[in-house]
Design a protein around this motif. Sequence first.
Motif, PDB file in Angstrom:
ATOM      1  N   THR A 201       7.042   5.704  -0.413  1.00 39.58           N
ATOM      2  CA  THR A 201       6.787   5.464   1.141  1.00 39.58           C
ATOM      3  C   THR A 201       5.704   4.611   1.019  1.00 39.58           C
ATOM      4  N   VAL A 202       5.822   3.391   1.747  1.00 40.00           N
ATOM      5  CA  VAL A 202       4.739   2.268   1.939  1.00 40.00           C
ATOM      6  C   VAL A 202       4.222   2.194   3.167  1.00 40.00           C
ATOM      7  N   SER A 203       2.955   1.604   3.220  1.00 38.00           N
ATOM      8  CA  SER A 203       2.334   1.070   4.917  1.00 38.00           C
ATOM      9  C   SER A 203       3.118  -0.275   5.007  1.00 38.00           C
ATOM     10  N   THR A 204       3.520  -0.305   6.170  1.00 39.54           N
ATOM     11  CA  THR A 204       3.969  -1.547   6.790  1.00 39.54           C
ATOM     12  C   THR A 204       2.494  -2.504   7.245  1.00 39.54           C
ATOM     13  N   GLY A 205       1.490  -1.891   7.161  1.00 46.98           N
ATOM     14  CA  GLY A 205       0.169  -2.500   7.607  1.00 46.98           C
ATOM     15  C   GLY A 205       0.251  -2.578   9.207  1.00 46.98           C
ATOM     16  N   ILE A 206       1.130  -1.824   9.968  1.00 47.74           N
ATOM     17  CA  ILE A 206       1.101  -1.743  11.354  1.00 47.74           C
ATOM     18  C   ILE A 206       0.403  -0.356  11.583  1.00 47.74           C
TER      19      ILE A 206
ATOM     20  N   GLY B 257       0.742  -1.209  -0.194  1.00 43.93           N
ATOM     21  CA  GLY B 257      -0.112   0.024   0.052  1.00 43.93           C
ATOM     22  C   GLY B 257       0.961   1.207   0.033  1.00 43.93           C
ATOM     23  N   VAL B 258       0.656   1.971  -1.153  1.00 44.71           N
ATOM     24  CA  VAL B 258       1.718   3.302  -1.270  1.00 44.71           C
ATOM     25  C   VAL B 258       0.814   4.431  -0.590  1.00 44.71           C
ATOM     26  N   LEU B 259       1.705   5.148   0.293  1.00 43.72           N
ATOM     27  CA  LEU B 259       1.067   6.192   0.903  1.00 43.72           C
ATOM     28  C   LEU B 259       1.565   7.566   0.243  1.00 43.72           C
ATOM     29  N   THR B 260       0.354   8.413   0.115  1.00 47.76           N
ATOM     30  CA  THR B 260       0.745   9.795  -0.128  1.00 47.76           C
ATOM     31  C   THR B 260       0.474  10.648   1.210  1.00 47.76           C
ATOM     32  N   ILE B 261       1.349  11.457   1.497  1.00 50.88           N
ATOM     33  CA  ILE B 261       1.720  12.184   2.789  1.00 50.88           C
ATOM     34  C   ILE B 261       1.919  13.416   2.683  1.00 50.88           C
TER      35      ILE B 261
END
Length: 385
Positions: A158-163, A135-139
């Motif tokens: 930048t990706v989500s670790t799922g945590i 899951g790629v994050l826009t920040i």
Amino acid sequence: MKMQAVILAAGEGKRLRPLTHAVPKAMVPVANRPIIEYIVRALEKNGIRDIIVVVGYQKERVIRYLNSLDLPVRVVVQERQLGTAHALQCAAQFIKEDFLLLPGDNYIDTASIARIMQQKNAVLTWEHPYPSNFGVLTIKDGLVRQVIEKPDEAPGFTVSTGIFSLEPGFLDYLESTEIPDAINAMIAADTPLKAVRAADWQDAIYPWDLLRLNAALLRDVTQERGGKIGSNVVIRGPVSIGRGTTIGPNTTILGPVVIGEDCAIGPNCVVLPETSIGARTEIEPFTMIGRSLILDDVRIGSHARITDAVIGTGSHLGDHMTTVPHKTIFSIEGELIRAKFGAIVGDNVRTAPFCVLKNCIIGNGAEVEDGKTIYGDVPDGARII
């Protein structure tokens, strides 16, 4: 701060086949411990002892292991694997306070848990060279604006670790089947989600990724000398040897290396760094093993040379066998993936003497006769004559 934790460990891990044929990805051993145990211990070290684990695929194996730990863990069963959001819904009745949500098949360190515990509504992030697998994050301004799940063209690295650190109110957004959809719904409802950089996080997407993960986790090996060590054995660096194991004369072991219980190694063997060897494994004389992950109950014949390999449970490899790291392209779950490694060998594989495994994946229960050179994919149960 009192928190709960929910670990999602119901999935199969299809892209890690053939190694997840008999166990879910969360139970694949790395550095001789299942991946999920590293997560449980990181939570425990941060004082989180109210832990819920959602199980599904091969659930008996996971439950049996969790019951063996010295920490009470509540187990919830997801009878059908209908997505991560559905898995969390299965645990919803037990969630009474702020909680951490974690995948059961990724490694996360203690320091990262400490960072995200301090935040309400936050996600641990990581910079990854292949973001489209995640899951790629826009920040913007430290807040997540959107999660784009496994995009063909990622807008960043930048990706989500799922945590995630979440409040019980998040459960109201579980209308879809997957967690990223619920996260996006929460953001759309004007609940901010903070981006918190992880200190260390490791995921194994494809079976050869386990070699990198194994090497990373072996950095924390503690010296242990169980069993019986023969004459003229050379041991250097961090090496853990389990109880009941025998190391034959004139064998050399260069850490970091972990060797399980009741193994027989040597004489005249060499075990090079970044290698883990599971319990009850036998390595016959004059064999060299390096940067490899050997699971339980494996037998490797004499004069073999095993490098950059994962060898599944119960497999027997013949004398004078060689693995050869090589670059190639594999098709996994419809994706073309570049990879370089020696061999991925499933469970209960038999290879006769003088075989060469060159950047190949051999399925569970396959048999290979004398002197064969194997490339590419070999399906489960195949016989190569």
